[in-house]
Design a protein around this motif. Structure first.
Motif, mmCIF file in Angstrom:
data_model
loop_
_atom_site.group_PDB
_atom_site.id
_atom_site.type_symbol
_atom_site.label_atom_id
_atom_site.label_comp_id
_atom_site.label_asym_id
_atom_site.label_seq_id
_atom_site.Cartn_x
_atom_site.Cartn_y
_atom_site.Cartn_z
ATOM 1 N N ASP A 243 -28.171 -8.431 6.974
ATOM 2 C CA ASP A 243 -27.590 -7.140 7.339
ATOM 3 C C ASP A 243 -28.700 -6.156 7.669
ATOM 4 O O ASP A 243 -29.762 -6.185 7.050
ATOM 5 C CB ASP A 243 -26.737 -6.585 6.200
ATOM 6 C CG ASP A 243 -25.736 -5.555 6.675
ATOM 7 O OD1 ASP A 243 -24.532 -5.850 6.604
ATOM 8 O OD2 ASP A 243 -26.140 -4.470 7.133
ATOM 9 N N ASP B 265 -18.491 -3.320 -5.342
ATOM 10 C CA ASP B 265 -18.952 -3.798 -6.657
ATOM 11 C C ASP B 265 -18.143 -5.022 -7.099
ATOM 12 O O ASP B 265 -18.709 -5.996 -7.605
ATOM 13 C CB ASP B 265 -18.835 -2.699 -7.720
ATOM 14 C CG ASP B 265 -19.814 -1.560 -7.510
ATOM 15 O OD1 ASP B 265 -20.799 -1.743 -6.756
ATOM 16 O OD2 ASP B 265 -19.581 -0.483 -8.101
ATOM 17 N N THR C 287 -20.363 1.179 1.688
ATOM 18 C CA THR C 287 -21.457 1.652 0.844
ATOM 19 C C THR C 287 -22.252 2.760 1.537
ATOM 20 O O THR C 287 -22.617 3.756 0.915
ATOM 21 C CB THR C 287 -22.411 0.491 0.507
ATOM 22 O OG1 THR C 287 -21.661 -0.533 -0.127
ATOM 23 C CG2 THR C 287 -23.521 0.928 -0.417
ATOM 24 N N GLU C 288 -22.500 2.582 2.821
ATOM 25 C CA GLU C 288 -23.392 3.482 3.558
ATOM 26 C C GLU C 288 -22.758 4.832 3.864
ATOM 27 O O GLU C 288 -23.399 5.856 3.754
ATOM 28 C CB GLU C 288 -23.817 2.790 4.867
ATOM 29 C CG GLU C 288 -24.864 3.533 5.651
ATOM 30 C CD GLU C 288 -26.245 3.500 5.015
ATOM 31 O OE1 GLU C 288 -27.094 4.284 5.461
ATOM 32 O OE2 GLU C 288 -26.478 2.722 4.078
ATOM 33 N N MET D 292 -19.131 -8.073 -5.066
ATOM 34 C CA MET D 292 -20.427 -8.593 -5.515
ATOM 35 C C MET D 292 -20.284 -9.379 -6.820
ATOM 36 O O MET D 292 -20.903 -10.424 -6.982
ATOM 37 C CB MET D 292 -21.431 -7.447 -5.678
ATOM 38 C CG MET D 292 -21.848 -6.789 -4.370
ATOM 39 S SD MET D 292 -22.718 -7.901 -3.255
ATOM 40 C CE MET D 292 -24.256 -8.129 -4.128
ATOM 41 N N PHE E 50 -29.705 -13.066 0.347
ATOM 42 C CA PHE E 50 -29.572 -11.847 1.146
ATOM 43 C C PHE E 50 -30.880 -11.557 1.858
ATOM 44 O O PHE E 50 -31.952 -11.660 1.271
ATOM 45 C CB PHE E 50 -29.241 -10.639 0.254
ATOM 46 C CG PHE E 50 -27.842 -10.630 -0.276
ATOM 47 C CD1 PHE E 50 -26.817 -10.009 0.432
ATOM 48 C CD2 PHE E 50 -27.542 -11.231 -1.485
ATOM 49 C CE1 PHE E 50 -25.528 -9.994 -0.062
ATOM 50 C CE2 PHE E 50 -26.258 -11.222 -1.992
ATOM 51 C CZ PHE E 50 -25.241 -10.598 -1.274
ATOM 52 N N LEU F 156 -31.815 -8.183 3.673
ATOM 53 C CA LEU F 156 -31.296 -6.844 3.967
ATOM 54 C C LEU F 156 -32.356 -6.019 4.692
ATOM 55 O O LEU F 156 -33.547 -6.252 4.546
ATOM 56 C CB LEU F 156 -30.862 -6.171 2.670
ATOM 57 C CG LEU F 156 -29.784 -6.929 1.892
ATOM 58 C CD1 LEU F 156 -29.552 -6.301 0.528
ATOM 59 C CD2 LEU F 156 -28.486 -6.990 2.686
ATOM 60 N N PRO G 185 -29.849 -1.480 4.147
ATOM 61 C CA PRO G 185 -30.710 -1.871 3.020
ATOM 62 C C PRO G 185 -29.964 -2.380 1.786
ATOM 63 O O PRO G 185 -30.587 -2.785 0.823
ATOM 64 C CB PRO G 185 -31.464 -0.573 2.705
ATOM 65 C CG PRO G 185 -30.564 0.514 3.172
ATOM 66 C CD PRO G 185 -29.838 -0.035 4.363
ATOM 67 N N GLN G 186 -28.623 -2.343 1.798
ATOM 68 C CA GLN G 186 -27.843 -2.837 0.665
ATOM 69 C C GLN G 186 -26.547 -3.458 1.177
ATOM 70 O O GLN G 186 -26.096 -3.138 2.262
ATOM 71 C CB GLN G 186 -27.534 -1.710 -0.325
ATOM 72 C CG GLN G 186 -26.488 -0.723 0.143
ATOM 73 C CD GLN G 186 -27.014 0.307 1.119
ATOM 74 O OE1 GLN G 186 -28.173 0.651 1.065
ATOM 75 N NE2 GLN G 186 -26.171 0.799 1.994
ATOM 76 N N PRO G 187 -25.944 -4.364 0.384
ATOM 77 C CA PRO G 187 -24.662 -4.957 0.784
ATOM 78 C C PRO G 187 -23.553 -3.913 0.746
ATOM 79 O O PRO G 187 -23.652 -2.920 0.037
ATOM 80 C CB PRO G 187 -24.412 -6.026 -0.266
ATOM 81 C CG PRO G 187 -25.623 -6.134 -1.094
ATOM 82 C CD PRO G 187 -26.461 -4.929 -0.849
#
Length: 86
Positions: free
Chosen positions: A33, A67, A43-44, A70, A80, A82, A36-38
């Motif tokens: 992705d 959450d 999330t973003e 995950m 991952f 990222l 920077p995070q799943p």
């Protein structure tokens, strides 16, 4: 070199759920992705936004959904990458 059965482009909710379904079939997954995070946009952009169209949840916060996804895939130990564009 990454060795995997399935390479998933995008670690948003669809990609995360794909890890779960593939894991049930004993397939190993790796997700890539650009973020920077799943979690993708959930999330973003709007982690505190309520979502109303997830089966089994009359209402769930976007961040809480990520959450839960995950936690659901932990046993399948996906890889991952990222912060990288594919």
């Amino acid at each position: 070199m990454i060795e995997t059965d399935i390479l998933i482009i995008g670690a948003g909710p669809t990609g995360l759920f794909t890890v779960f379904e593939a894991g049930l079939l004993k397939l190993r997954c790796h997700l890539i992705d650009a973020l920077p995070q799943p979690g993708g946009q959930l999330t973003e952009i709007y982690p505190k936004k309520p979502i109303y169209d997830i089966p089994g949840y009359p209402e769930v916060l976007a961040g809480e959904l990520v959450d839960n996804l995950m936690k659901q895939i932990e046993t399948f130990k996906p890889g991952f990458t990222l912060g990288e564009r594919a």
